[in-house]
Write an enzyme that holds these catalytic residues in place. Structure first.
Site, short mmCIF file in Angstrom:
data_model
loop_
_atom_site.label_atom_id
_atom_site.label_comp_id
_atom_site.label_asym_id
_atom_site.label_seq_id
_atom_site.Cartn_x
_atom_site.Cartn_y
_atom_site.Cartn_z
N GLU A 49 -61.37 -52.74 -85.45
CA GLU A 49 -60.37 -53.80 -85.62
C GLU A 49 -59.02 -53.38 -85.04
OE1 GLU A 49 -62.55 -53.70 -89.71
OE2 GLU A 49 -62.24 -52.35 -88.01
N CYS A 80 -57.08 -51.67 -92.00
CA CYS A 80 -57.30 -52.72 -91.01
C CYS A 80 -56.83 -54.07 -91.53
CB CYS A 80 -58.77 -52.76 -90.61
SG CYS A 80 -59.28 -51.31 -89.66
#
Length: 144
Positions: A49, A80
């Site tokens: 991510e 993330c």
């Protein structure tokens, strides 16, 4: 999610935990795709991510992605999720839930926290069976 799963498979082939992420831009096109690279880069922040966010921000010429959507094979961790909130990502679609390290529906529940800067729409369970199978195969091979 199909492309995110391909990124996850490629990550596994590199010996990385098989997580893949794809960011779709406002025109519906892929602007970034990445798989985990924490081991390769010796960087604990090199989650799929984060790598996809970095590339998408470069492509957009901005640190904010309010009209972009993320597809990721595993529930984002707290790190993330916080980065996705900071980037103002519009929607998060994820496959497998992560009760141990997840930060969206489990653990820190970053987007639900009162101090969250932004709360994207979240859709879970997308191609979850395939994402779970990749993770199980990877960790079973690690134990052998």
């Amino acid at each position: 999610m199909k492309l995110a799963l391909e990124q996850a498979r490629t990550a596994a082939d590199r010996g990385e935990v098989p997580v893949g992420a794809v960011i779709i831009g406002p025109d519906g096109r892929v602007v970034a795709a990445a798989g985990n690279r924490t081991r390769e880069l010796r960087d604990p922040t090199a989650h799929a991510e984060i790598l996809a966010l970095r590339a998408a921000c470069q492509s957009a010429g901005s640190e904010r992605l309010p009209d972009h959507d993320l597809y990721v094979t595993l529930e984002p961790c707290a790190m993330c999720a916080a980065a996705l909130a900071a980037a103002r990502i519009r929607r998060v679609y994820y496959g497998a839930s992560d009760p141990k390290s997840g930060g969206v529906a489990h653990g820190a529940r970053v987007f639900s926290h009162p101090q969250a800067h932004h709360r994207p729409e979240v859709y879970d369970g997308i191609a979850a069976d395939e994402a779970i199978a990749l993770l199980k195969q990877f960790f079973a091979a690690q134990r052998d």
